[in-house]
Write a protein that holds these residues in place. Sequence first.
Motif, PDB file in Angstrom:
ATOM      1  N   GLY A  69      55.247-123.602 -44.844  1.00 52.98           N
ATOM      2  CA  GLY A  69      54.096-124.183 -44.013  1.00 52.98           C
ATOM      3  C   GLY A  69      52.631-123.592 -44.503  1.00 52.98           C
ATOM      4  O   GLY A  69      51.595-124.005 -44.293  1.00 52.98           O
ATOM      5  N   ASP A  70      52.740-122.459 -45.135  1.00 52.36           N
ATOM      6  CA  ASP A  70      51.671-121.512 -45.598  1.00 52.36           C
ATOM      7  C   ASP A  70      50.765-122.431 -46.613  1.00 52.36           C
ATOM      8  O   ASP A  70      51.228-123.298 -47.493  1.00 52.36           O
ATOM      9  N   THR A  71      49.554-122.128 -46.615  1.00 53.68           N
ATOM     10  CA  THR A  71      48.603-122.513 -47.930  1.00 53.68           C
ATOM     11  C   THR A  71      47.947-121.270 -48.294  1.00 53.68           C
ATOM     12  O   THR A  71      47.923-120.198 -47.470  1.00 53.68           O
ATOM     13  N   ALA A  72      47.522-121.449 -49.835  1.00 51.92           N
ATOM     14  CA  ALA A  72      47.022-120.224 -50.346  1.00 51.92           C
ATOM     15  C   ALA A  72      45.726-120.769 -50.932  1.00 51.92           C
ATOM     16  O   ALA A  72      45.996-121.963 -51.834  1.00 51.92           O
ATOM     17  N   ILE A  73      44.591-120.354 -50.568  1.00 55.02           N
ATOM     18  CA  ILE A  73      43.421-120.856 -51.414  1.00 55.02           C
ATOM     19  C   ILE A  73      43.018-119.810 -52.347  1.00 55.02           C
ATOM     20  O   ILE A  73      42.740-118.653 -52.023  1.00 55.02           O
ATOM     21  N   ILE A  74      43.011-120.157 -53.568  1.00 55.22           N
ATOM     22  CA  ILE A  74      42.735-119.219 -54.628  1.00 55.22           C
ATOM     23  C   ILE A  74      41.324-119.601 -55.415  1.00 55.22           C
ATOM     24  O   ILE A  74      41.118-120.432 -56.008  1.00 55.22           O
ATOM     25  N   SER A  75      40.376-118.438 -54.969  1.00 53.32           N
ATOM     26  CA  SER A  75      38.924-118.565 -55.523  1.00 53.32           C
ATOM     27  C   SER A  75      39.061-117.892 -56.844  1.00 53.32           C
ATOM     28  O   SER A  75      39.686-116.981 -57.047  1.00 53.32           O
ATOM     29  N   SER A  76      38.275-118.723 -57.772  1.00 54.39           N
ATOM     30  CA  SER A  76      37.842-117.866 -58.915  1.00 54.39           C
ATOM     31  C   SER A  76      37.084-116.532 -58.858  1.00 54.39           C
ATOM     32  O   SER A  76      37.382-115.759 -59.629  1.00 54.39           O
ATOM     33  N   GLY A  77      36.254-116.433 -57.936  1.00 49.82           N
ATOM     34  CA  GLY A  77      35.073-115.717 -57.612  1.00 49.82           C
ATOM     35  C   GLY A  77      35.752-114.307 -56.998  1.00 49.82           C
ATOM     36  O   GLY A  77      37.016-114.131 -57.027  1.00 49.82           O
ATOM     37  N   SER A  78      34.728-113.811 -56.366  1.00 49.32           N
ATOM     38  CA  SER A  78      35.156-112.234 -55.608  1.00 49.32           C
ATOM     39  C   SER A  78      35.135-112.659 -54.031  1.00 49.32           C
ATOM     40  O   SER A  78      34.261-113.541 -53.520  1.00 49.32           O
ATOM     41  N   SER A  79      35.977-111.931 -53.482  1.00 51.44           N
ATOM     42  CA  SER A  79      36.021-111.790 -52.043  1.00 51.44           C
ATOM     43  C   SER A  79      34.768-111.274 -51.357  1.00 51.44           C
ATOM     44  O   SER A  79      34.099-110.276 -51.646  1.00 51.44           O
ATOM     45  N   PRO A  80      34.208-111.886 -50.426  1.00 48.20           N
ATOM     46  CA  PRO A  80      33.209-111.404 -49.568  1.00 48.20           C
ATOM     47  C   PRO A  80      33.397-110.192 -49.112  1.00 48.20           C
ATOM     48  O   PRO A  80      32.158-109.389 -48.303  1.00 48.20           O
ATOM     49  N   ILE A  81      34.691-109.915 -48.665  1.00 53.92           N
ATOM     50  CA  ILE A  81      34.878-108.464 -47.989  1.00 53.92           C
ATOM     51  C   ILE A  81      35.884-107.803 -48.868  1.00 53.92           C
ATOM     52  O   ILE A  81      36.179-106.627 -48.461  1.00 53.92           O
ATOM     53  N   GLY A  82      35.841-107.935 -50.082  1.00 48.85           N
ATOM     54  CA  GLY A  82      36.269-107.035 -51.276  1.00 48.85           C
ATOM     55  C   GLY A  82      37.859-107.242 -51.475  1.00 48.85           C
ATOM     56  O   GLY A  82      38.170-106.541 -52.378  1.00 48.85           O
ATOM     57  N   THR A  85      40.252-113.440 -37.765  1.00 46.66           N
ATOM     58  CA  THR A  85      39.201-113.274 -38.986  1.00 46.66           C
ATOM     59  C   THR A  85      38.036-114.344 -39.077  1.00 46.66           C
ATOM     60  O   THR A  85      37.258-114.132 -39.773  1.00 46.66           O
ATOM     61  N   GLY A  86      38.024-115.259 -37.920  1.00 39.97           N
ATOM     62  CA  GLY A  86      36.944-116.097 -37.783  1.00 39.97           C
ATOM     63  C   GLY A  86      35.729-115.132 -37.393  1.00 39.97           C
ATOM     64  O   GLY A  86      34.577-115.583 -37.811  1.00 39.97           O
ATOM     65  N   TYR A  87      35.831-114.173 -37.170  1.00 32.29           N
ATOM     66  CA  TYR A  87      34.640-113.069 -36.706  1.00 32.29           C
ATOM     67  C   TYR A  87      33.809-112.794 -38.243  1.00 32.29           C
ATOM     68  O   TYR A  87      32.775-112.459 -38.424  1.00 32.29           O
ATOM     69  N   LEU A  88      34.904-112.645 -39.225  1.00 33.47           N
ATOM     70  CA  LEU A  88      34.421-112.271 -40.859  1.00 33.47           C
ATOM     71  C   LEU A  88      33.401-113.220 -41.091  1.00 33.47           C
ATOM     72  O   LEU A  88      32.613-112.927 -42.011  1.00 33.47           O
ATOM     73  N   ALA A  89      33.237-114.536 -40.722  1.00 36.08           N
ATOM     74  CA  ALA A  89      32.733-115.659 -41.190  1.00 36.08           C
ATOM     75  C   ALA A  89      31.238-115.465 -40.711  1.00 36.08           C
ATOM     76  O   ALA A  89      30.231-116.232 -40.998  1.00 36.08           O
ATOM     77  N   GLN A  90      31.004-114.773 -39.693  1.00 36.59           N
ATOM     78  CA  GLN A  90      29.746-114.627 -39.003  1.00 36.59           C
ATOM     79  C   GLN A  90      28.618-114.316 -39.953  1.00 36.59           C
ATOM     80  O   GLN A  90      27.270-114.375 -40.087  1.00 36.59           O
ATOM     81  N   PHE A  91      29.038-113.225 -40.982  1.00 32.59           N
ATOM     82  CA  PHE A  91      27.905-112.649 -41.634  1.00 32.59           C
ATOM     83  C   PHE A  91      28.452-112.503 -43.207  1.00 32.59           C
ATOM     84  O   PHE A  91      27.953-111.796 -44.184  1.00 32.59           O
ATOM     85  N   ASN A  92      29.387-113.213 -43.458  1.00 35.66           N
ATOM     86  CA  ASN A  92      30.009-113.527 -44.885  1.00 35.66           C
ATOM     87  C   ASN A  92      29.948-114.882 -45.195  1.00 35.66           C
ATOM     88  O   ASN A  92      30.440-115.768 -44.204  1.00 35.66           O
ATOM     89  N   ASN A  93      30.028-115.424 -46.266  1.00 36.79           N
ATOM     90  CA  ASN A  93      30.185-116.726 -46.840  1.00 36.79           C
ATOM     91  C   ASN A  93      31.650-117.101 -47.337  1.00 36.79           C
ATOM     92  O   ASN A  93      31.554-116.265 -48.561  1.00 36.79           O
ATOM     93  N   PHE A  94      32.251-117.637 -46.631  1.00 34.88           N
ATOM     94  CA  PHE A  94      33.349-118.044 -47.353  1.00 34.88           C
ATOM     95  C   PHE A  94      33.705-119.406 -47.884  1.00 34.88           C
ATOM     96  O   PHE A  94      33.164-120.433 -47.207  1.00 34.88           O
ATOM     97  N   TYR A  95      34.296-119.739 -49.048  1.00 36.80           N
ATOM     98  CA  TYR A  95      34.538-121.118 -49.384  1.00 36.80           C
ATOM     99  C   TYR A  95      35.988-121.503 -49.597  1.00 36.80           C
ATOM    100  O   TYR A  95      36.732-120.667 -50.463  1.00 36.80           O
TER     101      TYR A  95
END
Length: 308
Positions: free
Chosen positions: A162-175, A184-194
């Motif tokens: 039932g898991d999903t994996a979102i594979i972004s070509s770019g870099s992680s906002p948190i490294g 982890t919803g807190y991490l979106a306050q100051f970081n842009n996730f796509y």
Amino acid sequence: MQNNNTPLIIAIIVILVIVGFTSKDNKPMNTTTDTSFFGKDFGQSDTKNKSATKENIEYNVKKVEERIKTLEEEVDSLVEAEKRSPYSGIVSIIKVQDLGSSDPNREYLVLSMSKNNTEKISITGWKIKSDTSGKTASIGNGTLVYYPNIALQNEPIILSPGDTAIISSGSSPIGLTFKTNKCTGYLAQFNNFYPYIRQECPSPKDENINFVPQTPVNFPCLDYIEALPRCQINTRPLRTNFSPECHAFIAEKISYQGCLSLHRNDKDFYGDEWRIYLRQTESLWLNRRETIRLIDENGKTVSTYVKS
């Protein structure tokens, strides 16, 4: 890997088929001719025999050609099956987004693992390849729980049913690559996730506010806490008349780190989503006429996505 003996096997099968058809269908013709006194009857019989033999041969050749075509299709099917991963149908590419984007952080694929599968699967070491451009990227390790200021990625990425994996070509906002959890919803306050990370943090009013004494002097503070939104660190100045316990609770508990301290051991702590980053400086995939394959650690195809 394609079997090098395949052409030989096909040749042997074809020979056996030809022999089989010849022995079965190419029955000897009755060559007994009419030896009547008139040569005319003899000539007609001979012509008929030749015509029948030709038709019989043509029929057998046609049957052999049809059988060869069927065998070739069966061999092709076997070869494709040999290339197919045992994880095919279990892990699938279900979505692509912004292929060919000028911003690789916006370009991503979504993998989904079937809920019907009963075992966990590690996808570390798998590859994603474009059949069109030949570009390839490997899936590395990740971290099961992200802790700020500790940039370690030494754990395999394991998908549960039932898991999903979102594979972004770019870099992680948190490294780093990480699995989502109820904080982890807190991490979106100051970081842009796509795409955007779901806001599933516990509500501040549902946290254990017994840290704040339940006295009338703290009622305004308790009202303030109950009005705070999910997954948001407070950035507004607090009232000077709030007690030290109130200040401490808001500063220490209503945050990502505070959420971890309160919920790290909850049974439902982990989410069902991995955020994987390939760390490319430009897009990997074409925005049209693209064929992307997910390949397992043995080089076999798990899933294919075709973008017309």
